[in-house]
Design a protein around this motif. Structure first.
Motif, PDB file in Angstrom:
ATOM      1  N   ILE A  73       0.806  -1.222   0.000  1.00 46.46           N
ATOM      2  CA  ILE A  73       0.000   0.000   0.000  1.00 46.46           C
ATOM      3  C   ILE A  73       0.839   1.272   0.000  1.00 46.46           C
ATOM      4  N   LEU A  74       1.951   1.292   0.727  1.00 49.65           N
ATOM      5  CA  LEU A  74       2.739   2.518   0.836  1.00 49.65           C
ATOM      6  C   LEU A  74       3.263   3.014  -0.522  1.00 49.65           C
ATOM      7  N   PRO A  75       3.882   2.167  -1.345  1.00 51.85           N
ATOM      8  CA  PRO A  75       4.309   2.691  -2.657  1.00 51.85           C
ATOM      9  C   PRO A  75       3.147   3.149  -3.533  1.00 51.85           C
ATOM     10  N   ILE A  76       2.018   2.448  -3.475  1.00 50.65           N
ATOM     11  CA  ILE A  76       0.850   2.855  -4.260  1.00 50.65           C
ATOM     12  C   ILE A  76       0.340   4.212  -3.774  1.00 50.65           C
ATOM     13  N   PHE A  77       0.273   4.380  -2.460  1.00 52.89           N
ATOM     14  CA  PHE A  77      -0.172   5.654  -1.883  1.00 52.89           C
ATOM     15  C   PHE A  77       0.758   6.793  -2.293  1.00 52.89           C
ATOM     16  N   ILE A  78       2.060   6.549  -2.232  1.00 58.32           N
ATOM     17  CA  ILE A  78       3.028   7.593  -2.609  1.00 58.32           C
ATOM     18  C   ILE A  78       2.908   7.921  -4.092  1.00 58.32           C
ATOM     19  N   MET A  79       2.752   6.896  -4.934  1.00 61.48           N
ATOM     20  CA  MET A  79       2.631   7.127  -6.366  1.00 61.48           C
ATOM     21  C   MET A  79       1.361   7.909  -6.690  1.00 61.48           C
ATOM     22  N   ILE A  80       0.256   7.557  -6.050  1.00 56.65           N
ATOM     23  CA  ILE A  80      -0.999   8.292  -6.279  1.00 56.65           C
ATOM     24  C   ILE A  80      -0.861   9.737  -5.822  1.00 56.65           C
ATOM     25  N   THR A  81      -0.216   9.947  -4.688  1.00 56.35           N
ATOM     26  CA  THR A  81      -0.014  11.307  -4.185  1.00 56.35           C
ATOM     27  C   THR A  81       0.862  12.117  -5.130  1.00 56.35           C
ATOM     28  N   ILE A  82       1.925  11.494  -5.635  1.00 54.44           N
ATOM     29  CA  ILE A  82       2.813  12.197  -6.558  1.00 54.44           C
ATOM     30  C   ILE A  82       2.077  12.549  -7.852  1.00 54.44           C
ATOM     31  N   ILE A  83       1.309  11.602  -8.372  1.00 52.85           N
ATOM     32  CA  ILE A  83       0.560  11.858  -9.612  1.00 52.85           C
ATOM     33  C   ILE A  83      -0.523  12.909  -9.366  1.00 52.85           C
ATOM     34  N   HIS A  84      -1.176  12.831  -8.216  1.00 50.16           N
ATOM     35  CA  HIS A  84      -2.238  13.801  -7.895  1.00 50.16           C
ATOM     36  C   HIS A  84      -1.686  15.216  -7.780  1.00 50.16           C
ATOM     37  N   THR A  85      -0.512  15.359  -7.192  1.00 51.76           N
ATOM     38  CA  THR A  85       0.087  16.696  -7.048  1.00 51.76           C
ATOM     39  C   THR A  85       0.843  17.106  -8.300  1.00 51.76           C
ATOM     40  N   GLN A  86       0.897  16.220  -9.301  1.00 51.14           N
ATOM     41  CA  GLN A  86       1.570  16.466 -10.572  1.00 51.14           C
ATOM     42  C   GLN A  86       3.048  16.783 -10.399  1.00 51.14           C
ATOM     43  N   LEU A 114       8.881  10.643  -8.800  1.00 48.33           N
ATOM     44  CA  LEU A 114       8.633   9.223  -9.044  1.00 48.33           C
ATOM     45  C   LEU A 114       9.894   8.382  -8.888  1.00 48.33           C
ATOM     46  N   SER A 115      11.052   9.013  -8.960  1.00 46.10           N
ATOM     47  CA  SER A 115      12.304   8.267  -8.800  1.00 46.10           C
ATOM     48  C   SER A 115      12.481   7.751  -7.369  1.00 46.10           C
ATOM     49  N   SER A 116      11.714   8.264  -6.424  1.00 47.94           N
ATOM     50  CA  SER A 116      11.818   7.793  -5.042  1.00 47.94           C
ATOM     51  C   SER A 116      11.130   6.447  -4.833  1.00 47.94           C
ATOM     52  N   ILE A 117      10.259   6.042  -5.736  1.00 44.86           N
ATOM     53  CA  ILE A 117       9.537   4.772  -5.605  1.00 44.86           C
ATOM     54  C   ILE A 117      10.489   3.575  -5.631  1.00 44.86           C
ATOM     55  N   PRO A 118      11.429   3.479  -6.582  1.00 42.74           N
ATOM     56  CA  PRO A 118      12.359   2.328  -6.550  1.00 42.74           C
ATOM     57  C   PRO A 118      13.209   2.286  -5.284  1.00 42.74           C
ATOM     58  N   ILE A 119      13.578   3.431  -4.767  1.00 44.15           N
ATOM     59  CA  ILE A 119      14.349   3.470  -3.526  1.00 44.15           C
ATOM     60  C   ILE A 119      13.513   2.922  -2.382  1.00 44.15           C
TER      61      ILE A 119
END
Length: 172
Positions: A53-66, A71-76
């Motif tokens: 859930i945490l990576p999905i939540f972060i990705m949605i937040t990043i996409i939502h805030t444009q 997004l490079s923080s997701i692999p880390i």
């Protein structure tokens, strides 16, 4: 696979494990499920839920805030979860076997191998009579050395395999 020891309670014999849990590294939540360890299953489910859930939540937040640059923080973050799984691999067998010992599981009678492993890995204490018996202590030392050698070989094989996979990924 870790070092397997045999424990007994009320006439039932069950395996305990010592050392690094390779199975929990690769199969996560299924290990406590197959061992019928409800507490471990819940812990693994929570870890898996956070890892999902945490990576999905972060990705949605990043996409939502444009803010696509983040997004490079997701692999880390996902790599850090691999580290968490590796730490769980060290923790789980100790937790499982100590829980069994606290729940009343005992060594099988005349099982020097399991006794040597559990005492060598400091799950149980040596008795005074064992310390005084040099021949038994020598056998215990040999059992423990062989078990640790097998565990070390498994680690070396895993690291070589991991390096090979990384090299293949880089060159292809």
């Amino acid at each position: 696979m870790a070092v397997k020891v045999r424990l007994e309670k009320d006439g039932f014999v069950k395996d305990g494990f010592v050392g690094f849990s390779w199975t929990s590294l690769f199969f996560n939540v299924w290990v406590p499920a197959f061992r019928l360890n409800f507490d471990g299953f819940i812990i693994f489910c929570i870890i898996s839920l956070i890892e999902t859930i945490l990576p999905i939540f972060i990705m949605i937040t990043i996409i939502h805030t444009q803010n696509i640059d983040n997004l490079s923080s997701i692999p880390i973050l996902q790599f850090s979860f691999y580290i968490v799984n590796f730490i769980v691999g060290f923790w789980y067998n100790r937790y499982y076997t100590q829980k069994m010992l606290k729940d009343g599981w005992k060594l099988l009678e005349n099982d020097d191998y399991s006794s040597a492993i559990l005492k060598g890995y400091r799950y149980l204490d040596y008795t005074e009579s064992e310390i005084a018996d040099q021949e038994k202590m020598q056998r215990y030392t040999e059992f423990l050395a062989e078990a640790k050698r097998k565990e070390r070989n498994k680690l070396i094989f895993f690291l070589l395999f991991f390096v090979l996979i990384i090299c293949l990924a880089i060159f292809f």
